[in-house]
Design an enzyme around this catalytic site. Structure first.
Site, mmCIF file in Angstrom:
data_model
loop_
_atom_site.group_PDB
_atom_site.id
_atom_site.type_symbol
_atom_site.label_atom_id
_atom_site.label_comp_id
_atom_site.label_asym_id
_atom_site.label_seq_id
_atom_site.Cartn_x
_atom_site.Cartn_y
_atom_site.Cartn_z
ATOM 1 N N GLY A 662 0.790 -1.231 0.000
ATOM 2 C CA GLY A 662 0.000 0.000 0.000
ATOM 3 C C GLY A 662 0.815 1.270 0.000
ATOM 4 N N GLU A 663 1.982 1.255 0.660
ATOM 5 C CA GLU A 663 2.752 2.486 0.826
ATOM 6 C C GLU A 663 4.000 2.554 -0.040
ATOM 7 O OE1 GLU A 663 1.943 3.570 5.427
ATOM 8 O OE2 GLU A 663 2.478 1.509 4.999
#
Length: 720
Positions: A662-663
């Site tokens: 996600g990051e």
């Protein structure tokens, strides 16, 4: 059981897609609740001081107003709770920042609550305040620890001695501003008390962990708190724990003995929800003339509130990215009269890698070396910080694959010379990195008599596709088609599970789901595959599995490439294309994974060119607290985005082989764009965002430098 085609690795359409497009997906504010009331906060108009008096009479005289709460009459929270000081809402007259909740109005309608809040009169004993981060602030101190648990000062070798003798050196300071998480769904809560049992319908990244926090704050048993977060419209770290509006809703519901709703306005989101701290970062790189790094020094100055000693992990990536025998990283914090900063998309790593990867690009220029080659030349064999072997590390493969796909070999290394009409063109590269975290989780797998299965885990889907990915993991472990499986998530009562943050969700939850489903399948074999009367259920916990895992350095990596054009007349900046190449373990669903990377890269572009929280020194507030003033990237800002997902088998991380993604996609994106801007113009902008006024300043500097060169005489493009 009949063998079915595996779904892990397949681009499965979101299992919740129909619910979302038809409006049947229920978000926190939408749960039907009887006899509901509404709470509206009254916020401090001073940045520091004390509440001297609160006059509730004008508000109480309005129709529909049920109560006015302040520090003198609000229900008491558990003073012994291990919770952030800024969550003790309405427990003290102290004002620590502009916008802090100092009172609240509860009413039978939203309109009455808002009108009542405007009618409350609050008097203050105002004190002088300071809200501006400065590198020379005498109150700066080295953080005891940062958010990943590491010390604020870490050193290996002789950083000063190596710097003094390095043949080639880069010493530069980079700054990043306040950045606000701006999820589509604002923070929203419905709080319901049933005697001493609390139910929160909350826009929440971690229902189980939030229940732990709220039980501590209100001094009740963990089992007496239910947190429901079935659907969430984004969070970016800001919903990792309950924030002050959630606590306010629970306090108000207890005070008036009826359910209470709150949903923040966009303006309140900027005032009450934590942000990414601004940073002032000095990076010093020393290298041999062949490009091999001998020393890395990285110091980050950032702010914290006077309430909470929060310090972000801004320099942590620096310690393990490149092979350098000598290194020192430092995090210094200044206590200011501001709201506590907190987690925001890839906390710490995003601003820290902007500084590091910009400095590496500057070193490449000083060496006359290709920026991709420089990074490859400094690839470490083991983790430079810990000395541990990497579970997997494919940064070099990402750099090479990205360079080939992006057409890097056609790049003229000289900056500021490529033009198309009045446009200056440039390309840039940067590395991406994020730690691979995995936390213990529990999951329940159940076989029903009708041939269907249910899997329960206290996970949360922020809109990233976690519900779909976990369904795929469960179906494969059970050996059944997706249609026979029902996944239940989004409730604290479903068991221990970490929050959806730190890119640890799918890896942590997926392990527990896989373990529970495989155990259920094995248990069914003892019944010859026939589900007994009443069904069959298995519970799995991964805490002991994690303790037995090999002691390795676990991370994800990627390479970001960007092409920008800069209008030589106006300074306008356009990003023509971006390419991200990522290695992050086994990709459970390439369709939803690609969406996550595209969104993260867009956020990186937004950080590079647009996003800035403008602090008002006089009032201590943010001057731009809506989307009219706080600009974020839109579709028109991103003409072409490409994502490549590298195959990476890392069987040491968990049985599913998944890592967090996600990051990873936001880290490095801003640096790639900044490096491309330098390549286009020949001028380095070290302060984000690179807005048009900074672009114009760079063009003026470039034009002046060109005029000073011997033989210069060609007309220069006009700068507006």
């Amino acid at each position: 059981m009949t063998t079915v085609e595996r779904s892990v690795g397949a681009p499965v359409t979101r299992v919740d897609g129909l619910a979302k497009v038809t409006g049947t997906a229920r978000y926190a504010y939408e749960f039907p609740t009887r006899d509901v009331s509404y709470v509206w906060p009254v916020q401090a108009t001073v940045a520091r001081g004390r509440v001297a008096e609160v006059d509730p009479a004008p508000a109480l005289a309005l129709p529909g107003v049920l109560a006015v709460l302040d520090h003198t009459n609000a229900p008491r929270l558990n003073a012994e709770a291990q919770a952030s000081a800024d969550l003790f809402v309405l427990q003290s007259p102290q004002v620590a920042y502009h916008g802090q909740i100092v009172a609240a109005v509860v009413a039978t309608s939203l309109e009455a609550a808002r009108e009542g809040a405007a009618a409350v009169r609050v008097g203050y004993e105002r004190e002088p305040h300071d809200v501006v981060l400065r590198a020379d602030d005498e109150r700066l101190e080295i953080a005891e620890t940062v958010t990943d648990g590491s010390p604020g000062l870490v050193e290996r070798g002789d950083a000063d001695g190596a710097w003094a003798t390095a043949p080639v050196r880069v010493d530069a300071t980079y700054t990043t501003p306040v950045e606000h998480p701006s999820p589509m769904e604002p923070h929203a809560t419905i709080a319901v008390w049933d005697e001493d049992r609390l139910t929160l319908f909350n826009s929440d990244q971690g229902p189980y962990m939030s229940a732990q926090l709220m039980s501590a704050l209100f001094g009740i048993e963990l089992g007496a708190v239910e947190v429901v977060a079935e659907y969430i419209g984004g969070g970016f770290g800001s919903k990792g724990i309950p924030r002050s509006p959630t606590v306010l809703a629970a306090l108000a519901a207890r005070a008036v003995e009826r359910p209470v709703k709150i949903a923040l306005t966009r303006q309140q989101m900027f005032q009450l929800i934590p942000y990414r701290s601004p940073t002032i970062q000095r990076v010093r790189l020393g290298a041999e003339r062949d490009g091999r790094l001998t020393v890395i020094q990285h110091e980050s100055v950032q702010q914290r509130s006077t309430q909470v000693p929060f310090a972000d992990q801004t320099v942590s990536s620096t310690r393990m990215m490149y092979a350098a025998p000598h290194a020192r990283t430092t995090v210094k914090v200044a206590p200011l009269d501001v709201m506590t900063p907190a987690w925001f998309r890839a906390p710490g790593h995003t601003p820290g890698m902007f500084a590091l990867e910009s400095a590496v690009d500057e070193l490449a220029g000083a060496l006359g070396m290709d920026p991709v080659e420089l990074r490859i030349r400094n690839e470490p064999a083991t983790d430079p910080e810990s000395g541990k072997p990497f579970s997997s590390r494919n940064l070099v493969a990402c750099l090479r694959e990205g360079a080939a796909r992006f057409g890097w070999e056609r790049r003229d290394p000289a900056p500021g010379i490529r033009r198309e009409g009045r446009w200056l063109l440039g390309t840039g590269v940067a590395a991406s990195h994020h730690p691979d975290y995995t936390f213990p989780s529990t999951a329940v797998a159940r076989a029903e008599e009708d041939g269907t299965y249910r899997v329960r885990i206290g996970a949360a889907d922020l809109g990233t596709g976690a519900r779909t990915a976990l369904t795929q993991v469960a179906a494969d472990a059970l050996g059944i088609p997706l249609s026979r499986l029902r996944l239940e998530i989004g409730r604290a009562s479903l068991g221990m599970a970490p929050f959806a943050g730190g890119s640890l969700g799918t890896a942590s939850w997926g392990w527990a789901v896989d373990k529970a489903c495989r155990a259920l399948r094995k248990e069914l074999d003892t019944y010859a595959g026939v589900v007994p009367d009443g069904g069959l259920e298995v519970v799995a916990d991964t805490a002991e599995d994690l303790e037995r895992r090999a002691d390795l350095s676990r991370h994800t990596f990627g390479a970001q490439f960007a092409q920008v054009r800069v209008d030589g007349d106006t300074g306008e900046i356009r990003v023509d294309r971006m390419l991200g190449v990522f290695a992050a373990g086994r990709i459970v669903n390439p369709h939803t994974a690609r969406s996550q990377f595209l969104g993260a890269m867009t956020m990186g572009l937004s950080m590079a060119l647009l996003e800035v929280g403008e602090v008002d020194p006089a009032f201590g507030d943010f001057a731009n607290h809506d989307f009219a003033g706080y600009h974020i990237a839109a579709h028109a800002d991103v003409p072409r985005l490409d994502v490549v997902l590298m195959e990476e088998d890392d069987n040491t991380t968990n049985p599913v082989g998944a890592k967090g993604i996600g990051e990873l996609g936001i880290v490095g994106a801003a640096a790639a764009i900044g490096n491309a801007f330098h390549h286009a113009t020949g001028e380095r902008v070290r302060d984000l965002p690179i807005r048009i006024e900074r672009s114009r300043d760079a063009l003026r500097t470039a034009r002046a430098a060109e005029r000073r060169r011997p033989g210069a005489g060609e007309p220069e493009p006009r700068v507006g």
